[in-house]
Design a protein around this motif. Structure first.
Motif, PDB file in Angstrom:
ATOM      1  N   SER A   2     -10.968  -8.727  16.898  1.00  0.00           N
ATOM      2  CA  SER A   2     -10.602  -8.885  15.491  1.00  0.00           C
ATOM      3  C   SER A   2     -10.845  -7.597  14.722  1.00  0.00           C
ATOM      4  CB  SER A   2     -11.432  -9.995  14.851  1.00  0.00           C
ATOM      5  OG  SER A   2     -11.095 -11.237  15.404  1.00  0.00           O
ATOM      6  N   GLY A   3     -10.173  -7.479  13.610  1.00  0.00           N
ATOM      7  CA  GLY A   3     -10.356  -6.315  12.754  1.00  0.00           C
ATOM      8  C   GLY A   3     -11.823  -6.144  12.411  1.00  0.00           C
ATOM      9  N   GLN A   4     -12.341  -4.958  12.724  1.00  0.00           N
ATOM     10  CA  GLN A   4     -13.761  -4.683  12.484  1.00  0.00           C
ATOM     11  C   GLN A   4     -13.946  -3.949  11.170  1.00  0.00           C
ATOM     12  OE1 GLN A   4     -16.429  -5.919  14.317  1.00  0.00           O
ATOM     13  NE2 GLN A   4     -14.638  -7.135  14.911  1.00  0.00           N
ATOM     14  N   VAL A  42     -11.705   0.981   5.461  1.00  0.00           N
ATOM     15  CA  VAL A  42     -11.235   1.079   6.846  1.00  0.00           C
ATOM     16  C   VAL A  42     -11.472  -0.231   7.586  1.00  0.00           C
ATOM     17  CG1 VAL A  42     -11.481   2.332   9.037  1.00  0.00           C
ATOM     18  CG2 VAL A  42     -11.932   3.519   6.888  1.00  0.00           C
ATOM     19  N   GLU A  43     -10.518  -0.624   8.401  1.00  0.00           N
ATOM     20  CA  GLU A  43     -10.693  -1.750   9.328  1.00  0.00           C
ATOM     21  C   GLU A  43      -9.931  -1.378  10.604  1.00  0.00           C
ATOM     22  OE1 GLU A  43      -9.619  -5.591   7.731  1.00  0.00           O
ATOM     23  OE2 GLU A  43      -9.521  -6.507   9.716  1.00  0.00           O
ATOM     24  N   VAL A  44     -10.510  -1.701  11.754  1.00  0.00           N
ATOM     25  CA  VAL A  44      -9.859  -1.361  13.031  1.00  0.00           C
ATOM     26  C   VAL A  44      -9.868  -2.582  13.939  1.00  0.00           C
ATOM     27  CG1 VAL A  44      -9.794   0.208  15.003  1.00  0.00           C
ATOM     28  CG2 VAL A  44     -10.781   0.996  12.837  1.00  0.00           C
ATOM     29  N   PRO A  76     -12.855 -17.643   9.231  1.00  0.00           N
ATOM     30  CA  PRO A  76     -12.586 -18.490  10.401  1.00  0.00           C
ATOM     31  C   PRO A  76     -11.879 -17.734  11.522  1.00  0.00           C
ATOM     32  CG  PRO A  76     -11.006 -18.939   8.668  1.00  0.00           C
ATOM     33  CD  PRO A  76     -11.932 -17.914   8.117  1.00  0.00           C
ATOM     34  N   TYR A  77     -12.621 -16.824  12.144  1.00  0.00           N
ATOM     35  CA  TYR A  77     -12.104 -16.092  13.301  1.00  0.00           C
ATOM     36  C   TYR A  77     -13.276 -15.719  14.191  1.00  0.00           C
ATOM     37  CZ  TYR A  77     -13.579 -11.941  10.622  1.00  0.00           C
ATOM     38  OH  TYR A  77     -14.303 -11.018   9.907  1.00  0.00           O
ATOM     39  N   SER A  78     -12.973 -15.355  15.427  1.00  0.00           N
ATOM     40  CA  SER A  78     -14.005 -14.904  16.363  1.00  0.00           C
ATOM     41  C   SER A  78     -14.044 -13.384  16.360  1.00  0.00           C
ATOM     42  CB  SER A  78     -13.667 -15.388  17.782  1.00  0.00           C
ATOM     43  OG  SER A  78     -13.616 -16.802  17.814  1.00  0.00           O
TER      44      SER A  78
HETATM   45  C1  LIG Z   1     -12.212  -9.097   8.686  1.00  0.00           C
HETATM   46  C2  LIG Z   1     -11.327  -9.758   9.389  1.00  0.00           C
HETATM   47  N1  LIG Z   1     -11.016  -9.392  10.629  1.00  0.00           N
HETATM   48  C3  LIG Z   1     -10.638 -10.920   8.860  1.00  0.00           C
HETATM   49  O1  LIG Z   1     -10.946 -11.361   7.765  1.00  0.00           O
HETATM   50  O2  LIG Z   1      -9.740 -11.442   9.530  1.00  0.00           O
END
Ligand SMILES: C=C(N)C(=O)O
Length: 128
Positions: free
Chosen positions: A31-33, A118-120, A17-19
């Motif tokens: 948002s974190g990619q 990794v998430e950015v 539940p995010y954009s």
């Molecule tokens: C992947 C993400 N940005 C999340 O779950 O918030």
């Protein structure tokens, strides 16, 4: 309140539940990619290098869909499953952010969605 939801098929759809991003006044909150290929919906094959490339490609796709590019980014957060990947991710990152680097935090976390490495996430300034 001036708030706009950003959505592009050139970056992976949100998995919760995010954009993908929100433009609010002259700020863009991305948002974190995750290193998910928007074409397949799957985490890319390979290690931290390939994952960093995909996460940053997704970030750039969202910037483009918002009418801007990496030069507008002022802050990022890099989440790593393992800080041992710091150097290789920095090398990939420096291929995208080449000068006047954004402010950044890089942290190791216990676990990331889809068990990626990794998430950015990023904040950019919009000229409008
Ligand atoms: C992947 C993400 N940005 C999340 O779950 O918030």
């Amino acid at each position: 309140m001036h708030k706009k939801v950003i959505h592009t098929h050139d970056a992976p759809a949100a998995i919760g539940p995010y954009s993908q991003a929100i433009a609010a006044h002259n700020l863009l909150f991305i948002s974190g990619q995750l290193p998910v290929d928007p074409g397949t919906g799957e985490v890319v094959a390979g290690g931290a290098k390939e994952q960093a490339l995909q996460s940053l490609a997704n970030l750039q796709a969202i910037l483009k869909a918002s009418g801007t590019d990496v030069h507008a980014v002022v802050k990022t957060t890099v989440f790593l499953k393992d800080l041992a990947d710091f150097q290789i991710v920095n090398e990939v990152y420096a291929g995208v952010f080449t000068k006047d680097y954004p402010a950044r935090a890089c942290v190791q976390v216990a676990k990331l969605p889809k068990d990626v490495l990794v998430e950015v996430e990023a904040i950019a300034i919009l000229e409008n």
